[in-house]
Design a protein around this motif. Structure first.
Motif, PDB file in Angstrom:
ATOM      1  N   ILE C 377      -5.686 -17.601 -25.418  1.00  0.00           N
ATOM      2  CA  ILE C 377      -6.034 -17.049 -24.119  1.00  0.00           C
ATOM      3  C   ILE C 377      -7.529 -17.238 -23.839  1.00  0.00           C
ATOM      4  CG2 ILE C 377      -6.111 -14.930 -22.725  1.00  0.00           C
ATOM      5  CD1 ILE C 377      -3.302 -15.787 -23.138  1.00  0.00           C
ATOM      6  N   ALA C 378      -8.353 -17.072 -24.880  1.00  0.00           N
ATOM      7  CA  ALA C 378      -9.803 -17.146 -24.689  1.00  0.00           C
ATOM      8  C   ALA C 378     -10.234 -18.472 -24.079  1.00  0.00           C
ATOM      9  CB  ALA C 378     -10.522 -16.904 -26.013  1.00  0.00           C
ATOM     10  N   SER C 379      -9.490 -19.534 -24.369  1.00  0.00           N
ATOM     11  CA  SER C 379      -9.888 -20.842 -23.837  1.00  0.00           C
ATOM     12  C   SER C 379      -9.135 -21.183 -22.550  1.00  0.00           C
ATOM     13  CB  SER C 379      -9.641 -21.921 -24.896  1.00  0.00           C
ATOM     14  OG  SER C 379      -8.298 -21.862 -25.321  1.00  0.00           O
ATOM     15  N   ASN C 380      -8.299 -20.250 -22.118  1.00  0.00           N
ATOM     16  CA  ASN C 380      -7.528 -20.455 -20.893  1.00  0.00           C
ATOM     17  C   ASN C 380      -8.466 -20.499 -19.683  1.00  0.00           C
ATOM     18  OD1 ASN C 380      -6.161 -19.573 -18.449  1.00  0.00           O
ATOM     19  ND2 ASN C 380      -4.354 -19.260 -19.745  1.00  0.00           N
ATOM     20  N   ALA C 381      -8.298 -21.505 -18.837  1.00  0.00           N
ATOM     21  CA  ALA C 381      -9.219 -21.696 -17.709  1.00  0.00           C
ATOM     22  C   ALA C 381      -9.184 -20.511 -16.752  1.00  0.00           C
ATOM     23  CB  ALA C 381      -8.870 -22.983 -16.959  1.00  0.00           C
TER      24      ALA C 381
END
Lengths: 290, 320, 462
Positions: C377-381
Motif C-alpha cells: 500500500i505504501a507504494s500505491n500511487a
C-alpha cells in the motif's frame, strides 16, 4: 368514635398512596444496586462475566493496600475543607447580600453563575486559567506581581491539585449555601436586633448571640448535605484534574482501568458507604439532635 | 470620626462585594476570552483577544457555513465501487454532507432541555404528593420515611452505575432510544427526589394547620387542599425545587455518558462537550464557545426566576 | 402572589410542552432510520473526531448498499473510556461485534477471553497472512501465535523539533542521548517561559511511549526471552535516570501529549509525538492564514510562528548503545458474540475494509498518522497522493522511512522475536508511567521507585 377511626385510617391509607411513587422509585433504584454491590464484593469478577466466590479476599486486599488509606486521607481533607470553606464563604456572602446596596439584584444574579453552569463547561476554563505555561494565574504570579520566581503546575501537581479541587468545590457550591442561609436570614425577627441594640450589643455580639443561633439548624442541614455530597463527589473532581484520588475516583480507576477489578471496586464502594453511614449517624445524633 | 469609620466601612464592603463578584465570574471571563481568540493567540495570557474571532460561534450555531466538501478519498471510493447505483451514491453523499456539523449545538441543546425539564417536572409532581404525605399526614413509617430519605445521597453515583445499566438492559430499555430516555429520566428523578421531598416537606410544615382545617370545614378533600391551598402557598419553594432538579439533569455527566453512548442523536450538552474535548485537534476556541453556549441558557433561566428564589426558599432548609 | 402564580403557570406549561415536542421529533427520526436487516452489529471505533466518523460512515453506507441485509452501527468511544464502556457492556451483555483498539489492549482483552480467536484467524487467512507486515502481526499474537485481533493501521513516534532553532544554535539533530540532552538543556529557559522538551510525566500511556525508546536504545528489557523478569537491571536504571533528567526540561508539573500545544505556540523546542501531528501542523498552517500582515506586526503572541510547518523536522530513531524507535499498531478486533452470525457479518465487513479502495480511504482520514500495515500500500500511487499533501511536504523518502518503521516496531513484549504477554499486562497496568510519575513529580528516589515497580510487576505475574 367508630366513624372517626375509619376516617383516620382512610387518611393514613391516602398518605401511603401519595408517598408511594416517590418511595418506590427510590427504593427500587437504590436498594437493588446496593445489594448488587455487596453481592459482587464477595466475588472475583472477570470481563467475560464469570465470577468466582472468594469470600472476604476483596476486602482484605483493599484494606491492606496503602494507596487505599492514602485515598481515605485525601477524601477527608477534601470533604472537610470544602464543606467548611463552602459554609463559611456562603455565610459571608449571605450576610453581605442581606444588606442593601446599589445593583444588588445584579450581583445576586451573578453569584449564582458558578452553581448553575454545568461542571463540564467550566472545568476547561479552570484548566486554562491555571495552565502553568499559558494561564493567566501564573502570568500574574510570576511575570506581573513577581510573587513566585518560577512557574509551577498548580492544577496538575500532586501536592497542589487537591487545593484547586477544594477551591473549585467552594466556588461551585457556595451559591447553594448562600441561598439557603439568606432565606433563613430574612426570616429572623428584626425586633431581636433592635432589642439587642438597646441593650448595647455591637455587631459582633449580635452576630454570635442572634444570627448564629437562628441559623444553627439550617447550617446543620447544609453542612450535612454538603458533607455527604462531597464525600461521594466524582464528576467535579474527575473532570477538573486527575490528580486528586479521593475514594470515588480511586474506585473508578480500580473498577474501570488497568485490569478492571469490578469485585474490588464493589468492595471499595461498600466500605465507602459504610464509612459514610457511620459518620452521618454520629453527626445526626450530635449536631442535629434527631 | 464617625464619618471616617463609615467611609472605611463602605470601601471595605465595596471591596468585599467586588471580590465576591470576581471570584464568581473569573472562569466565565476566561471562557469568553478564549472563545473569541484566534488559535495563534491562545498562548497569550491576556484576557483581551488580540483580534476578535467569532468563527467558533458561527460554526457552532451553523451561521454562514459553506456546504462540506467531499474529500477526494470518498469521491474515489464511490467512483471505484461499480456495483453502486447512482441513486445509492447520491444518498451516501447526501448523508455525508449532512453529517458535516462538528458540534450540532442546537440539537444537543434541545436534548438537554428536554431531559432536564421533563425530569424536573415529573420529579416535582411526585415530590409534591410525597412531601405532603410525609409532612402532613400520620401513618406508620411516616417518620422513618421522612428521616430516611436523605440517606439516599450516601449512595454514590459510581455504585449505582453498573447495576442500573444492567437492569435497564435486562428489561430491554437500554436498547432503544425511547427506553434509554425513560431510564435516564428515572435515574435523574432518584437523584433529585430526596432533596425535593426534604425541602418541600419543610415548606409544607411551615404552612399553618388552621388554613387547611378551614378548607376541610369547607368540604375540601385532601387532594383538593393540595391543589388549592398548599401549592399556591408554596410556589416559591416549588420553583426552587424545580430549578434544583433541572440543574442536576442539565449537568449530569456520568450516567449520560454510559446510557447515551450509542445514541448520538440523544447526546446532551455535557457529553457532547466532553466528546468535543477528547477529539484530538487543538480546538480551544470551539470548546470554550461551546462551554459558553452551554452555560448561557441556564444562566438566563436563573436570572428569570432568581427573584423568587431567595425570598421564597423560606423554610427550604429549616428543620421542622 | 397572583402575578407570581400566573408567571409560574406559564413557565411550567411551556417547560412541559418543550420536551414532548422534542421527543416527538425524535420518534419520527427513529422510524426512518430503522433499517434492521437480518444481521445488525455494533462497531466501536476510537476515531472520535466528527470528520473521521463521517468518513467511516461512508464506508459503512457503501458496504450496506452492497449488502442490504447487514446493518452496522458505528459508535465512537474515546480510548480512555473504552475499558469502562466495555466493562459495562460486558456485564450487561451488550458487547459490540467489532472494535478498533490499540494492539496492547487487544492482547489484554484477548487474554481475558473477550476476543474471538478462531474468527480472527479465519479472517487473516482470507486477507492473506503474508500480506500483513510481520512486525505488526507479532504484536497482536498470543504467546502460542494465536491472533487476538487484526492489525489495521499504525503510527510511528518520533521527536519533532524546531529545525530553525537547532540550526541557529548550531545544534545537531536530536538523534542520540547526548544530542537530545544538550538541546533540551540549551532551549530550557523557564524565565522566558520556554521549555526544552516534552516527555510524558503523567501516569498514562504517553509516558511509557516516550520512555520505551530510551530503554530500548540502552539495551534494557522487561523480560528475557524465557519470560523471566529482568526489569531491575543497570541498563534500565540508566534509562530511568536519563529520562528523569530530561523531565527537568519539561514544562512545569505532570505533562502529557496535550502539552504539544506549547510547541505549536512556539514555546517548546522538542516533543515526542506520533505522526498524527502532521495533521495538527497543517491545521496550524490554516490558523496562520488568519494572520494578516498588518496585525502580525504588533502581535503580542510573537512566539507563534506562521511558518511552523517548514521549521519542523522529525527524528524517528534514538541511538545510544542500540538504535530504537517506537510505534503503535491499531487493530480491528472481533469480539465473542452469543450470535455467531454477528461475528461472521463483522468479519465480512472487515474483509471489505481491507480491500485497497476502502483501505486507502480509511488511511487518508489522517495522512501520515494512519500508516498501512498491509504490504504494497505504501507504494500505491493513490495512497501517496494524499489529500493534505503530506507526502509532498515530507517527501517520499521520509514517508517510506515511516512506513517501514511499521515493520520493526519495538516493544517490551517482543524479545528476540518471541512474544511475552506479561509485558503487555505491565503496559496496560501502567506500572512504568506510575513509576516515572513518582520519580519526576513526587520526588521519589530512582532506586526506591524501581523497587516499587518491580514489586508491582511481580505481584502482577503471580
Amino acid at each position: 368514635m367508630q366513624k372517626h377511626l375509619t376516617l383516620e385510617q382512610k387518611d393514613a391509607r391516602l398518605g401511603v398512596k401519595l408517598v408511594l411513587p416517590a418511595l418506590s422509585i427510590i427504593l427500587l433504584l437504590i436498594l437493588y444496586p446496593v445489594g448488587y454491590n455487596i453481592y459482587l464484593s464477595f466475588f472475583d469478577v472477570t470481563m467475560t462475566g464469570q465470577s468466582t466466590y472468594i469470600a472476604l479476599e476483596n476486602y482484605t486486599s483493599v484494606l491492606s493496600d496503602p494507596t487505599f488509606w492514602k485515598s481515605v486521607a485525601t477524601t477527608f481533607t477534601y470533604v472537610i475543607f470544602s464543606t467548611f470553606g463552602t459554609t463559611l464563604f456562603g455565610l459571608i456572602v449571605a450576610m453581605v447580600m442581606n444588606k442593601k446596596f446599589p445593583l444588588r439584584w445584579l450581583v445576586r444574579s451573578i453569584i449564582l453563575l458558578p452553581y448553575v453552569a454545568p461542571v463540564i463547561s467550566v472545568v476547561f476554563a479552570w484548566q486554562f486559567f491555571f495552565d502553568p505555561v499559558n494561564g493567566i494565574f501564573m502570568h500574574f504570579m510570576v511575570d506581573v506581581l513577581g510573587i513566585y520566581d518560577q512557574r509551577f503546575n498548580l492544577i496538575g501537581s500532586p501536592s497542589y491539585a487537591i487545593w484547586v479541587a477544594i477551591i473549585f468545590s467552594i466556588w461551585k457550591s457556595f451559591p447553594f449555601t448562600y441561598l439557603m442561609l439568606l432565606s433563613r436570614l430574612q426570616t429572623i425577627d428584626k425586633n431581636l436586633y433592635e432589642a439587642a441594640e438597646i441593650d448595647g450589643c455591637g455587631p459582633v455580639r449580635k452576630f454570635f448571640s442572634i444570627t448564629l443561633p437562628e441559623l444553627y439548624f439550617v447550617m446543620g442541614s447544609i453542612v450535612l448535605l454538603r458533607f455527604i455530597w462531597n464525600f461521594n463527589k466524582f464528576e467535579d473532581i474527575y473532570l477538573l484534574t486527575d490528580n486528586v484520588k479521593v475514594l470515588s475516583i480511586y474506585t473508578y480507576f480500580k473498577a474501570f482501568t488497568g485490569n478492571m477489578d469490578l469485585g474490588q471496586g464493589s468492595a471499595l464502594v461498600v466500605i465507602q458507604f459504610g464509612l459514610l453511614i457511620g459518620l452521618i449517624l454520629l453527626y445526626v445524633k450530635k449536631v442535629l439532635k434527631w | 470620626m464617625v464619618i471616617h469609620k463609615n467611609i472605611f466601612k463602605s470601601i471595605g464592603f465595596f471591596l468585599l462585594v467586588m471580590f465576591i463578584v470576581l471570584f464568581s465570574l473569573f472562569p466565565f471571563l476566561q471562557m469568553l476570552s478564549t472563545s473569541l481568540k484566534h488559535s495563534w493567540d491562545w498562548g497569550n495570557p491576556s484576557l483581551i483577544p488580540a483580534q476578535v474571532n467569532t468563527s467558533a460561534y458561527k460554526e457552532l450555531l451553523n451561521i454562514g457555513q459553506d456546504e462540506k466538501d467531499l474529500p477526494e478519498s470518498v469521491r474515489i471510493l464511490l467512483e471505484e465501487t461499480p456495483d453502486l447505483t447512482e441513486a445509492q451514491k447520491e444518498s451516501i453523499i447526501a448523508k455525508f454532507k449532512d453529517s458535516g456539523d462538528i458540534f450540532p449545538f442546537m440539537k444537543y441543546f434541545r436534548n438537554s432541555l428536554a431531559f432536564a425539564t421533563t425530569a424536573a417536572f415529573i420529579s416535582l409532581i411526585i415530590a409534591i404528593f410525597g412531601a405532603y404525605s410525609i409532612s402532613r399526614m400520620k401513618y406508620r413509617g411516616q417518620k422513618l420515611i421522612q428521616r430516611g430519605v436523605l440517606f439516599v445521597y450516601m449512595v454514590g453515583g459510581i455504585l449505582l452505575l453498573i447495576p442500573l445499566y444492567k437492569i435497564s438492559v435486562a428489561i430491554g430499555l437500554a436498547g432503544t432510544e425511547q427506553g434509554t430516555v425513560v431510564s435516564l429520566l428515572i435515574i435523574y428523578m432518584v437523584q433529585t427526589l430526596p432533596v425535593s421531598l426534604y425541602m418541600l416537606g419543610n415548606t409544607f410544615r411551615s404552612i399553618p394547620f388552621s388554613i387547611e382545617e378551614a378548607a376541610f370545614v369547607e368540604g375540601y378533600t385532601r387532594i383538593q387542599t393540595i391543589w388549592k391551598i398548599i401549592i399556591p402557598l408554596s410556589l416559591g419553594a416549588l420553583a426552587t425545587v424545580f430549578v434544583y432538579s433541572f440543574m442536576i439533569a442539565w449537568n449530569e455527566y456520568l450516567f449520560a455518558s454510559v446510557f447515551l453512548k450509542s445514541f448520538k442523536d440523544l447526546f446532551t450538552l455535557p457529553i457532547a462537550l466532553k466528546a468535543l474535548f477528547v477529539s484530538k485537534n487543538a480546538i480551544w476556541d470551539r470548546i470554550m464557545a461551546a462551554s459558553m453556549l452551554t452555560a448561557i441558557p441556564v444562566v438566563i433561566l436563573f436570572m428569570l426566576v432568581q427573584k423568587y428564589l431567595a425570598g421564597n426558599m423560606s423554610s427550604g432548609g429549616v428543620k421542622e | 402572589m397572583k402575578r407570581l402564580s400566573r408567571i409560574m403557570t406559564v413557565v411550567l406549561i411551556t417547560m412541559l410542552l418543550v420536551p414532548f415536542a422534542v421527543f416527538a421529533q425524535g420518534d419520527t427520526e427513529m422510524v426512518t432510520e430503522e433499517t434492521t436487516g437480518p444481521v445488525a452489529f455494533e462497531f466501536w471505533s476510537t476515531e472520535t473526531q466528527s470528520d473521521r466518523q463521517a468518513t467511516i460512515q461512508v464506508l459503512i453506507d457503501t458496504y450496506e448498499a452492497l449488502n442490504p441485509d447487514v446493518s452496522i452501527k458505528l459508535i465512537p468511544v474515546d480510548e480512555n473510556d473504552m475499558a469502562a464502556q466495555l466493562q459495562t457492556a460486558s456485564s450487561a451483555g451488550t458487547l459490540p461485534a467489532m472494535i478498533e483498539i490499540g494492539a496492547e489492549n487487544a492482547v489484554a482483552f484477548g487474554v481475558d477471553g473477550l476476543m474471538n480467536v478462531d474468527a480472527t484467524q479465519a479472517l487473516i487467512d482470507r486477507v492473506g497472512a503474508d500480506s500483513f507486515y510481520e512486525g505488526a502481526m507479532k504484536l497482536v499474537e498470543s504467546e502460542d501465535g494465536e491472533p487476538y485481533a487484526l492489525p489495521y493501521h499504525g503510527w510511528v513516534q518520533g521527536i519533532w523539533y524546531r529545525s530553525d532553532w537547532f540550526e541557529e544554535a548550531g545544534l545537531e539533530a536530536p538523534d542520540t542521548w547526548e544530542n537530545i540532552q544538550k538541546a533540551a538543556e540549551y532551549f530550557y529557559k523557564p524565565a522566558e517561559n520556554q521549555y526544552g522538551i516534552l516527555v510524558g510525566t503523567k501516569p498514562e500511556n504517553y509516558a511509557e511511549q516516550c520512555f520505551t525508546p530510551f530503554a530500548m536504545s540502552n539495551g534494557a528489557r522487561l523480560f528475557d526471552s524465557d519470560g523471566n523478569l529482568i526489569f531491575n537491571s543497570p541498563e534500565m536504571k540508566e534509562a530511568v535516570e536519563f529520562y528523569a533528567e530530561l523531565a527537568k526540561y519539561n514544562p512545569p508539573g505532570p505533562q502529557t501529549w496535550r502539552a504539544r500545544d506549547y510547541y505549536l505556540q512556539g514555546k517548546m523546542a522538542m516533543f515526542f509525538y506520533s505522526t498524527y501531528i502532521m495533521d495538527d501542523l497543517s491545521l496550524a498552517e490554516v490558523a496562520a492564514g488568519s494572520l494578516t500582515a498588518e496585525n502580525f506586526s504588533d502581535l503580542a503572541g510573537k512566539d507563534f510562528d506562521p511558518e511552523l510547518v517548514d521549521h519542523t523536522k522529525m527524528q524517528p530513531l534514538i541511538t545510544n548503545t542500540e538504535t530504537a524507535g517506537y510505534g503503535v499498531v491499531v487493530t480491528m478486533g472481533l469480539i465473542n458474540q452469543p450470535d455467531e452470525a454477528k461475528t461472521q457479518a463483522a468479519a465480512d465487513f472487515l474483509r471489505y475494509l481491507y480491500t485497497p479502495n476502502a483501505y486507502i480511504t480509511f488511511l487518508h482520514m489522517a495522512p501520515g498518522g494512519m500508516n498501512p500495515v498491509i504490504k504494497g500500500i505504501a507504494s500505491n500511487a493513490r495512497y501517496q497522493n494524499d489529500p493534505k499533501g503530506i507526502f509532498k511536504h515530507y517527501g517520499p523518502e521520509k514517508m517510506a522511512e515511516i512506513s517501514e518503521g511499521m515493520n520493526d516496531i519495538v516493544s517490551f513484549s517482543i524479545v528476540d522475536g518471541k512474544k511475552i504477554n506479561a509485558a503487555t499486562e505491565v503496559t496496560t497496568q501502567q506500572i512504568i508511567p506510575q513509576m516515572l510519575y513518582k520519580i519526576t513529580q513526587e520526588g521519589m528516589d530512582v532506586d526506591a521507585a524501581m523497587a516499587w515497580a518491580e514489586k508491582e510487576m511481580k505481584a502482577l505475574l503471580d
